[in-house]
Design a protein around this motif. Structure first.
Motif, PDB file in Angstrom:
ATOM      1  N   UNK A  27       0.977  -1.331  -0.092  1.00 40.37           N
ATOM      2  CA  UNK A  27       0.147  -0.142   0.027  1.00 40.37           C
ATOM      3  C   UNK A  27       1.195   1.802   0.157  1.00 40.37           C
ATOM      4  N   UNK A  28       0.679   2.679  -1.211  1.00 34.03           N
ATOM      5  CA  UNK A  28       1.199   3.217  -0.914  1.00 34.03           C
ATOM      6  C   UNK A  28       2.838   3.353  -1.569  1.00 34.03           C
TER       7      UNK A  28
ATOM      8  N   UNK B   8       4.905  10.975 -11.328  1.00 29.33           N
ATOM      9  CA  UNK B   8       4.324  11.862 -11.186  1.00 29.33           C
ATOM     10  C   UNK B   8       2.446  11.236 -11.759  1.00 29.33           C
ATOM     11  N   UNK B   9       1.779  11.823 -11.014  1.00 26.53           N
ATOM     12  CA  UNK B   9       1.053  11.217 -11.782  1.00 26.53           C
ATOM     13  C   UNK B   9       0.343  11.141 -12.781  1.00 26.53           C
TER      14      UNK B   9
ATOM     15  N   UNK C 274      -4.701   4.162  -5.383  1.00 26.30           N
ATOM     16  CA  UNK C 274      -5.457   4.191  -6.298  1.00 26.30           C
ATOM     17  C   UNK C 274      -5.579   5.436  -7.028  1.00 26.30           C
ATOM     18  N   UNK C 275      -4.115   5.383  -7.427  1.00 29.37           N
ATOM     19  CA  UNK C 275      -4.151   6.714  -8.097  1.00 29.37           C
ATOM     20  C   UNK C 275      -2.666   6.153  -9.311  1.00 29.37           C
TER      21      UNK C 275
ATOM     22  N   UNK D  56       7.010   4.223 -17.513  1.00 31.88           N
ATOM     23  CA  UNK D  56       6.135   2.830 -17.181  1.00 31.88           C
ATOM     24  C   UNK D  56       4.888   3.406 -16.552  1.00 31.88           C
ATOM     25  N   UNK D  57       3.889   3.027 -16.313  1.00 25.39           N
ATOM     26  CA  UNK D  57       2.106   3.727 -15.480  1.00 25.39           C
ATOM     27  C   UNK D  57       1.824   2.283 -14.883  1.00 25.39           C
ATOM     28  N   UNK D  58       1.738   3.162 -13.178  1.00 28.76           N
ATOM     29  CA  UNK D  58       1.233   1.696 -12.712  1.00 28.76           C
ATOM     30  C   UNK D  58      -0.010   1.815 -11.634  1.00 28.76           C
ATOM     31  N   UNK D  59      -0.617   1.347 -10.831  1.00 32.14           N
ATOM     32  CA  UNK D  59      -1.963   2.009  -9.895  1.00 32.14           C
ATOM     33  C   UNK D  59      -1.442   1.477  -8.775  1.00 32.14           C
ATOM     34  N   UNK D  60      -1.752   2.311  -7.936  1.00 33.93           N
ATOM     35  CA  UNK D  60      -1.241   1.842  -6.526  1.00 33.93           C
ATOM     36  C   UNK D  60      -1.788   1.289  -5.866  1.00 33.93           C
ATOM     37  N   UNK D  61      -1.502   0.602  -5.026  1.00 37.39           N
ATOM     38  CA  UNK D  61      -2.384  -0.217  -3.853  1.00 37.39           C
ATOM     39  C   UNK D  61      -2.594   0.505  -3.021  1.00 37.39           C
TER      40      UNK D  61
END
Length: 202
Positions: free
Chosen positions: A129-130, A150-151, A175-176, A197-202
């Motif tokens: 998480x995070x 970055x977001x 969640x972002x 690369x992109x990734x959703x954060x737990x």
């Protein structure tokens, strides 16, 4: 024209001389506008220097154990100063005056390091998480790696430096979706970035 190079070996310094050199570098880097965010931090290096100074004093009257502790403290301080020299070289922009302001000694000559290649083996994994773990294949000639994230949908990258090719990034917003990139940092000004690369954060 040959480029200025930082002398990263301290073997020519006797123990007391090395202590003085370390303190000179710390004092020179303190509040130095050319090097705003030293890596490792000056606090970490100062602590190691204090440990070495104390061990050096103990070794003068102590036995083999005290000498061994002094040698260990010196190795630790030398290792931190070596990492700091990489940071200084990157942000010194091959400006001899700026490099000298760091307190490190310089030498001339040798072949300049060219533009480093695009990082490969770049992966981003949301591990908890995070936080995310970033890895890449080590780049020959890289003094440090410049990581950026970055977001997704925003413009400003958050940047940090590390000598490691695998790092943990936190805290991030759960969640972002974030995007990440990295470049190997050498003495050349030019930087070649990895794929983003992109990734959703737990």
């Amino acid at each position: 024209m040959s480029k200025s190079k930082i002398i990263t070996s301290f073997s020519r310094y006797r123990d007391a001389e090395f202590s003085n050199k370390a303190k000179f570098i710390i004092n020179s880097m303190t509040a130095n506008a050319n090097f705003a965010a030293p890596v490792p931090s000056l606090g970490e290096i100062t602590a190691a220097d204090n440990d070495y100074t104390a061990a050096l004093s103990d070794a003068e009257t102590g036995g083999k154990a005290a000498i061994a502790l002094k040698n260990q403290a010196r190795e630790n301080l030398e290792a931190l100063l070596l990492k700091l020299s990489h940071y200084v070289l990157i942000y010194g922009n091959d400006d001899e005056v700026v490099l000298l302001s760091s307190g490190f000694s310089l030498s001339k000559g040798g072949n300049p390091v060219g533009i480093l290649p695009k990082p490969t083996g770049f992966t981003v994994k949301s591990t908890d998480k995070g936080m995310v773990t970033i890895k890449l294949t080590k780049v020959n000639g890289a003094g440090m790696y410049q990581y950026e994230y970055r977001v997704v949908g925003t413009e400003t990258w958050t940047t940090f430096l590390s000598t490691k090719s695998a790092v943990l990034v936190e805290p991030l917003t759960s969640g972002v979706e974030y995007e990440f990139r990295v470049t190997a940092a050498g003495s050349a000004d030019e930087r070649i970035y990895s794929d983003v690369l992109k990734s959703f954060i737990l």
